[in-house]
Design a protein around this motif. Structure first.
Motif, short mmCIF file in Angstrom:
data_model
loop_
_atom_site.label_atom_id
_atom_site.label_comp_id
_atom_site.label_asym_id
_atom_site.label_seq_id
_atom_site.Cartn_x
_atom_site.Cartn_y
_atom_site.Cartn_z
N LEU A 51 -8.97 1.34 9.49
CA LEU A 51 -8.50 2.33 8.58
C LEU A 51 -9.70 3.43 8.48
N LEU A 52 -10.79 2.72 8.22
CA LEU A 52 -12.02 3.75 7.61
C LEU A 52 -12.21 4.44 9.04
N CYS A 53 -12.29 3.81 10.19
CA CYS A 53 -12.70 4.49 11.54
C CYS A 53 -11.46 5.58 11.87
N SER A 54 -10.22 5.10 11.43
CA SER A 54 -9.18 6.18 11.60
C SER A 54 -9.53 7.41 10.95
N TRP A 107 -3.90 11.71 4.78
CA TRP A 107 -4.62 10.18 5.39
C TRP A 107 -5.78 9.86 4.70
N ALA A 108 -6.55 10.72 4.22
CA ALA A 108 -7.89 10.41 3.42
C ALA A 108 -7.33 9.90 2.13
N PHE A 109 -6.25 10.15 1.57
CA PHE A 109 -5.86 9.62 0.04
C PHE A 109 -5.35 8.10 0.58
N TRP A 113 -6.72 2.21 -0.09
CA TRP A 113 -6.95 0.93 0.67
C TRP A 113 -8.25 0.30 -0.02
N ILE A 114 -9.32 1.26 -0.41
CA ILE A 114 -10.33 0.77 -1.17
C ILE A 114 -10.23 -0.20 -2.04
N PHE A 115 -9.26 0.28 -3.14
CA PHE A 115 -8.74 -0.42 -4.15
C PHE A 115 -8.00 -1.74 -3.84
N VAL A 116 -7.11 -1.64 -2.66
CA VAL A 116 -6.18 -2.62 -2.54
C VAL A 116 -7.16 -3.70 -1.73
#
Lengths: 112, 205
Positions: free
Chosen positions: B77-80, B185-187, B192-195
């Motif tokens: 996800l980060l790479c995307s 997408w950035a949102f 996901w950081i918190f997930v």
């Protein structure tokens, strides 16, 4: 005309993303993620400390990503987006900590 | 410079400034939508925290955590997010083919993320740990599933943008659409950081 176009350039560019900001954002987010996974899988700290460290790492990454990927800032142009953002953070904190607080008290007084 | 062309120039400037202003308002509107989406996630996170220990004798996060698996999802996800950013940068310079290439990379990475998440969900369900098994699993499926659903919608949106870029080429309108999806997408990456921190890592300690 060219002079005016030139004068407008920096103003238009302020909101534009740059390659550098993406690379810095990506690398720091990656490092923060790896640290978080590493310390959890190695059980480096006691339970309580680990939760706090994870929370702090998540908050740092949150600011890194909003800063470098969303390019949210307090400049006059960015303020239109920053003010609703600040308000939503407040509401989110009220919803989140409010719910958790109430439910833990409830479960405490119900003796469960 | 003739008077006529001066008038035209002036008129064009005014029109452009007006258009720029309208774009800013549109983007602000989309920003408000994203902020309201934050509230949905806040409610789901609060629900998860409250129900986290309600495992009803079934599995907890301690039993189901697989660090390399979740880390791989996170990195996809980060790479995307990064590849999408590269697409945005190329759109500033009007390099339509490069924009499309980066968007296709982003779609592939996003599909890997959604695929891994679906695989995890199906595995849990087949092992008898479906969303109806316990309060914890209900909250888990609701929160992670809502995020996955958002990512899936983002992917469909991105596929449509690639097709539109192929048909219409890069224009001001397409650039604005790319900006909307970029915010979205950035949102999703930020959520996901918190997930992964609250659901996966804190659940496992």
């Amino acid at each position: 005309m060219t002079e005016q176009a030139h004068k407008n350039m920096p103003e238009q560019n302020r909101n534009l993303k740059t390659f550098k900001s993406y690379v810095i954002g990506f690398c720091s987010a990656l490092i923060l993620t790896l640290i978080a996974f590493y310390i959890t899988s190695q059980h480096s700290f006691s339970h309580g400390t680990l939760c706090w460290v994870l929370l702090i790492l998540a908050l740092i990454q949150f600011f890194v990503q909003t800063g470098f990927f969303l390019r949210l800032n307090a400049s006059p142009e960015g303020r239109w987006e920053a003010v609703p953002f600040a308000f939503v953070i407040l509401v989110v904190l009220v919803i989140f900590f409010g719910s958790v607080w109430i439910m833990y008290n409830l479960s405490y007084f119900m003796g469960s | 410079m003739t008077t006529q062309s001066m008038i035209n120039d002036h008129h064009d400037d005014g029109h452009e400034a007006h258009q720029h202003h309208m774009d800013q308002i549109d983007i602000f509107g989309f920003w408000i939508y994203i902020m309201s989406d934050c509230l949905i996630f806040a409610a789901l996170f609060a629900t998860f925290i409250v129900l986290r220990d309600g495992t009803a004798g079934g599995i907890s996060m301690k039993d189901m955590i697989d660090y390399p698996y979740t880390l791989a999802e996170t990195i996809f996800l980060l790479c995307s997010s990064f590849t999408y950013g590269m697409g945005i940068l190329n759109s500033y310079h009007g390099k339509t083919h490069k924009v499309m290439m980066w968007l296709v990379f982003t779609i592939i990475l996003g599909c890997c993320f959604v695929g891994m998440e679906l695989n995890e969900f199906i595995g849990l369900h087949l092992a008898g740990h479906g969303p109806t098994s316990s309060g914890f699993l209900s909250a888990f499926f609701a929160l992670v599933g809502t995020h996955g659903f958002h990512v899936t919608m983002g992917l469909i949106w991105m596929i449509i943008l690639v097709i539109q870029l192929g048909i219409y080429g890069d224009s001001k309108t397409m650039q604005r659409r790319l900006t909307y999806l970029g915010l979205f997408w950035a949102f999703l990456d930020i959520v996901w950081i918190f997930v992964f921190t609250i659901v996966y890592l804190m659940g496992a300690v």
